[in-house]
Design a protein around this motif. Structure first.
Motif, PDB file in Angstrom:
ATOM      1  N   HIS A  67      60.932 -27.123  26.093  1.00  0.00           N
ATOM      2  CA  HIS A  67      60.324 -28.234  26.844  1.00  0.00           C
ATOM      3  C   HIS A  67      61.425 -29.193  27.305  1.00  0.00           C
ATOM      4  O   HIS A  67      62.495 -29.178  26.741  1.00  0.00           O
ATOM      5  N   PRO A  68      61.199 -30.074  28.232  1.00  0.00           N
ATOM      6  CA  PRO A  68      59.994 -30.274  29.022  1.00  0.00           C
ATOM      7  C   PRO A  68      59.661 -29.059  29.891  1.00  0.00           C
ATOM      8  O   PRO A  68      60.549 -28.412  30.439  1.00  0.00           O
ATOM      9  N   ILE A  69      58.358 -28.810  29.982  1.00  0.00           N
ATOM     10  CA  ILE A  69      57.846 -27.719  30.810  1.00  0.00           C
ATOM     11  C   ILE A  69      57.367 -28.342  32.121  1.00  0.00           C
ATOM     12  O   ILE A  69      56.703 -29.379  32.132  1.00  0.00           O
ATOM     13  N   MET A  70      57.731 -27.669  33.216  1.00  0.00           N
ATOM     14  CA  MET A  70      57.496 -28.259  34.539  1.00  0.00           C
ATOM     15  C   MET A  70      56.372 -27.546  35.301  1.00  0.00           C
ATOM     16  O   MET A  70      56.123 -26.354  35.090  1.00  0.00           O
ATOM     17  N   SER A  71      55.743 -28.275  36.185  1.00  0.00           N
ATOM     18  CA  SER A  71      54.956 -27.644  37.237  1.00  0.00           C
ATOM     19  C   SER A  71      55.668 -28.040  38.519  1.00  0.00           C
ATOM     20  O   SER A  71      55.544 -29.175  38.997  1.00  0.00           O
ATOM     21  N   GLY A  72      56.473 -27.118  39.040  1.00  0.00           N
ATOM     22  CA  GLY A  72      57.300 -27.406  40.212  1.00  0.00           C
ATOM     23  C   GLY A  72      58.172 -28.622  39.942  1.00  0.00           C
ATOM     24  O   GLY A  72      58.727 -28.769  38.850  1.00  0.00           O
ATOM     25  N   ASP A  73      58.277 -29.513  40.952  1.00  0.00           N
ATOM     26  CA  ASP A  73      59.042 -30.739  40.727  1.00  0.00           C
ATOM     27  C   ASP A  73      58.103 -31.933  40.644  1.00  0.00           C
ATOM     28  O   ASP A  73      58.476 -33.069  40.879  1.00  0.00           O
ATOM     29  N   ARG A  74      56.834 -31.622  40.290  1.00  0.00           N
ATOM     30  CA  ARG A  74      55.816 -32.666  40.339  1.00  0.00           C
ATOM     31  C   ARG A  74      55.416 -33.170  38.946  1.00  0.00           C
ATOM     32  O   ARG A  74      55.038 -34.336  38.791  1.00  0.00           O
ATOM     33  N   VAL A  75      55.471 -32.277  37.949  1.00  0.00           N
ATOM     34  CA  VAL A  75      54.984 -32.634  36.605  1.00  0.00           C
ATOM     35  C   VAL A  75      55.973 -32.146  35.554  1.00  0.00           C
ATOM     36  O   VAL A  75      56.500 -31.033  35.658  1.00  0.00           O
ATOM     37  N   ALA A  76      56.222 -32.988  34.554  1.00  0.00           N
ATOM     38  CA  ALA A  76      57.033 -32.582  33.394  1.00  0.00           C
ATOM     39  C   ALA A  76      56.241 -32.933  32.129  1.00  0.00           C
ATOM     40  O   ALA A  76      55.721 -34.048  32.018  1.00  0.00           O
ATOM     41  N   ARG A 104      68.084 -28.699  29.043  1.00  0.00           N
ATOM     42  CA  ARG A 104      67.520 -28.028  27.867  1.00  0.00           C
ATOM     43  C   ARG A 104      68.624 -27.275  27.156  1.00  0.00           C
ATOM     44  O   ARG A 104      69.642 -26.914  27.771  1.00  0.00           O
ATOM     45  N   ALA A 105      68.412 -26.984  25.889  1.00  0.00           N
ATOM     46  CA  ALA A 105      69.368 -26.143  25.160  1.00  0.00           C
ATOM     47  C   ALA A 105      68.644 -25.452  24.016  1.00  0.00           C
ATOM     48  O   ALA A 105      67.738 -26.027  23.387  1.00  0.00           O
ATOM     49  N   VAL A 106      69.051 -24.222  23.768  1.00  0.00           N
ATOM     50  CA  VAL A 106      68.533 -23.492  22.604  1.00  0.00           C
ATOM     51  C   VAL A 106      69.423 -23.836  21.432  1.00  0.00           C
ATOM     52  O   VAL A 106      70.633 -23.984  21.583  1.00  0.00           O
ATOM     53  N   SER A 166      64.779 -25.356  19.716  1.00  0.00           N
ATOM     54  CA  SER A 166      65.362 -25.681  21.018  1.00  0.00           C
ATOM     55  C   SER A 166      64.960 -27.124  21.337  1.00  0.00           C
ATOM     56  O   SER A 166      64.110 -27.693  20.649  1.00  0.00           O
ATOM     57  N   ALA A 167      65.589 -27.679  22.343  1.00  0.00           N
ATOM     58  CA  ALA A 167      65.303 -29.088  22.652  1.00  0.00           C
ATOM     59  C   ALA A 167      65.550 -29.339  24.123  1.00  0.00           C
ATOM     60  O   ALA A 167      66.252 -28.562  24.797  1.00  0.00           O
ATOM     61  N   GLY A 168      64.972 -30.430  24.618  1.00  0.00           N
ATOM     62  CA  GLY A 168      65.195 -30.747  26.027  1.00  0.00           C
ATOM     63  C   GLY A 168      64.781 -32.168  26.370  1.00  0.00           C
ATOM     64  O   GLY A 168      64.063 -32.829  25.601  1.00  0.00           O
ATOM     65  N   ILE A 169      65.276 -32.616  27.501  1.00  0.00           N
ATOM     66  CA  ILE A 169      65.002 -33.977  27.993  1.00  0.00           C
ATOM     67  C   ILE A 169      64.786 -33.895  29.502  1.00  0.00           C
ATOM     68  O   ILE A 169      65.488 -33.145  30.188  1.00  0.00           O
ATOM     69  N   ALA A 170      63.815 -34.661  29.991  1.00  0.00           N
ATOM     70  CA  ALA A 170      63.666 -34.826  31.447  1.00  0.00           C
ATOM     71  C   ALA A 170      63.692 -36.315  31.750  1.00  0.00           C
ATOM     72  O   ALA A 170      63.029 -37.096  31.063  1.00  0.00           O
TER      73      ALA A 170
END
Ligand code: M6R
Length: 619
Positions: A86-95, A46-48, A31-35
């Motif tokens: 990923h990216p894995i988030m903590s709310g809208d504060r951390v990626a 994100r996408a699988v 899977s892959a993702g971008i923030a």
């Protein structure tokens, strides 16, 4: 294995990140993702599955911004799904994007849950995201927050983190997993390796284990494992080739199989004196090793490796002992350092690795270095961690290998291992000038013989429909053809998902022969060596018990087998006759075709087989 990319200041961050991820595809992912940071905060896509799926998502919902992070995920903790991408988030504060395993993630998860953090994924990475969110509240700088997080985590990691409170910075760190910083006039990048940033810069700063810090367009601040400010040199890496294409072949693996005559030629050229190689040699041979590779007074050598590289190291052992009378242990790197091996007799530990990044091999080398043993690496990537950390390194010239299943890099490893054994034999007075010259001539003939061995594909193609029906299969060989049988079995397993085991032909009668029943495919490897008549007898024994024998052999060895065994028509693939010494190189071709064509017949994902990664950077 997971790949990381990040940028600060690039005009179209999402595009640069996607290109970087394409360059990391070779590592294997599911899977892959971008923030990207935009005017309203972090926007994530994100996408699988493959990157084209992510590209489609980005087409439908583009991202706009100059700072971002991206990731290709090879699942370790938690299944392959959108929540774990990923990216894995903590709310809208951390990626966060992360490669590695946070080994104490369970206990951290409990502590963070108790503090009120909610987990949305099964990943170990999510603790990193929440730890950052938590640390930012307790600290006044991003560096302090990073130090607070690092102090709590155990395991292997390379990460890049965006924190909303520090819009112009990324926090980064590496421990055991690779990470590098790329610098261009327009922007700063972070990536799992220099290849990831190859489109945008050749100026790369390789981080050392334990390094962490913050990067922005204005400054890069790195601290080492003891929290001291560290200066890391900027290396100008070789221009990275553009995105590698299949050039008309159906698969990268097919292309890479066909590149092998050229691979061997280039590798021979790199060690050939006439092409400029000069160094430790001691006499007038055709090939030389770089200065420092002097085997004259060595008492023992250890080849440490994994997978296909391990199989190459096993063949290298036969050659080194036979040609140089130098004791060799070839060990699975993942086992080696944990079994408290005696290292007293070992003068040099050589890691063999296509990527130069396999964590098991890297750790085994570090173990040896800690024991005071000299280390070296035989790698295909000269900017790799193993090349940089070892006392010296030898480079195979396979070029980028995209197919997850190793083919041309294995061939290049074998080529260097034989050159090395020949030079060592001469240095140690075991090989005369004349014998050395003879072997060097054989080496020079390998590209031509490999080219001719390509013709075996046609016979193999006819054999494949039968093999593709099998649930299980045996590979047999003696001498160097035993480790080649191991490589054949590994290739078939990983590409076609058919269970395959290799046995030393002589070992059959000690147990495995019980497995033979009507129709069980048995792939027997034969060459014109001193074992030939015994090996043929072992084939006879298998055939007498109903095995569906497939012979892969040099022409005259095959003829002898067909004279002795009835009913082999249509079951024999041959390569040109050659000296037994170089037979494993030439017989590799039909071995690779057998696995490749079986996989094509079955319709499996040839270039990225299920569950596999090209570069395995976790334990
Ligand atoms: O990059 P390395 O040579 O260290 O990789 C070692 C193994 O992971 C690798 O050879 C693996 O076994 C391949 N999938 C084999 O085709």
């Amino acid at each position: 294995m997971c790949g990381i990319i990040g940028t600060i200041g690039f005009p179209d961050a999402a595009d640069a990140l996607l290109q970087g991820l394409r360059r990391l595809e070779y590592r294997g992912y599911d899977s892959a993702g971008i923030a990207v940071r935009d005017d309203s905060g972090f926007a994530v896509r994100r996408a699988v599955g493959k990157l084209n799926a992510l590209a489609n998502v980005l087409n439908d919902a583009p991202l706009h911004g100059t700072t971002g992070i991206g990731h290709t995920r090879w699942a370790t903790h938690g299944g392959v799904n959108m929540a774990n991408a990923h990216p894995i988030m903590s709310g809208d504060r951390v990626a966060v994007v992360h490669n590695g395993i946070i080994e104490n993630h369970r206990i951290l998860r409990q502590a963070l849950s108790a503090k009120g953090y909610t987990f949305h994924s099964q990943t170990d990475t999510e603790v990193l995201a929440h730890l950052f969110a938590d640390a930012v509240d307790q600290t006044t700088t991003l560096m302090e927050a990073t130090e607070t997080v690092i102090a709590q985590i155990e395991g292997a990691y390379a990460f890049a983190v965006m924190v909303a409170d520090y819009p112009d910075h990324l926090a980064i760190a590496r421990q055991a997993s690779p990470l590098a910083i790329g610098i261009s006039d327009a922007a700063v990048f972070v990536g799992s390796d220099a290849i990831a940033m190859g489109d945008v810069t050749q100026r790369v700063m390789f981080l050392k284990d334990g390094d962490y810090g913050t990067i922005s367009k204005q400054d890069i601040v790195i601290k080492d494992a003891s929290a001291q400010l560290a200066n890391r040199d900027i290396t100008i890496v070789a221009a990275s080739p553009g995105l590698v294409t299949k050039e008309g072949y159906q698969h990268f693996m097919e292309k890479e199989i066909h590149e092998q005559p050229d691979t061997v030629m280039r590798t021979l050229g790199a060690f050939s004196k006439t092409d400029g190689a000069d160094g430790t040699d001691g006499a007038d041979g055709a090939f030389a090793l770089p200065d420092g590779f002097d085997f004259s007074n060595m008492t023992g050598l250890a080849y440490l490796a994994a997978g296909t590289s391990y199989n190459a190291g096993l063949i290298g052992r036969y050659w080194m002992e036979q040609l140089a009378d130098l004791p060799v242990v070839t060990e699975s790197a993942s086992e080696f350092r944990y079994r408290q091996p005696s290292t007293r007799h070992i003068s040099l530990a050589m890691g063999i690795s296509q990527s130069g990044e396999s964590l098991d091999t890297l750790m085994a080398l570090r173990y040896m270095a800690d024991k005071g043993v000299d280390t070296a690496a035989l790698v295909n990537v000269d900017s790799s961690t193993m090349a940089r950390e070892s006392g010296g390194y030898l480079l195979t010239r396979a070029g980028p290998e995209i197919g997850v299943a190793s083919t041309k890099s294995y061939m290049a490893q074998l080529t260097v291992l034989l050159i090395m054994a020949t030079i060592a034999g001469h240095q140690r007075g075991v090989l005369s000038d004349a014998r050395r010259a003879e072997i060097e001539q054989m080496l020079a003939s390998v590209p031509r013989l490999i080219g001719a061995a390509m013709a075996s594909a046609a016979t193999i193609k006819a054999i494949v429909p039968r093999l593709a029906q099998a649930k299980s299969c045996l590979y047999l060989g003696r001498g160097t053809l035993y480790p080649l049988a191991m490589e054949g079995a590994l290739k078939l397993k990983e590409l076609s998902y058919i269970h395959a085991e290799a046995y030393a032909s002589g070992e059959m009668k000690h147990g495995p022969i019980a497995l033979i029943e009507d129709g069980l495919p048995v792939v027997a490897l034969l060459a014109n060596d001193e074992h030939l008549s015994k090996s043929i007898s072992n084939v006879v024994e298998a055939k007498a018990r109903g095995a569906d024998v497939i012979i892969i052999a040099t022409e005259s060895a095959a003829k002898l087998a067909m004279d002795e065994i009835e009913g082999l028509d249509g079951h024999v693939a041959t390569v040109p006759d050659c000296d037994a010494l170089i037979a494993p190189l030439i017989l590799s071709l039909p071995i690779q075709f057998l696995a490749y064509l079986t996989a094509v017949h079955k319709g499996t994902d040839v270039d990225q087989p299920r569950n596999l990664a090209k570069s395995v950077t976790v334990e």
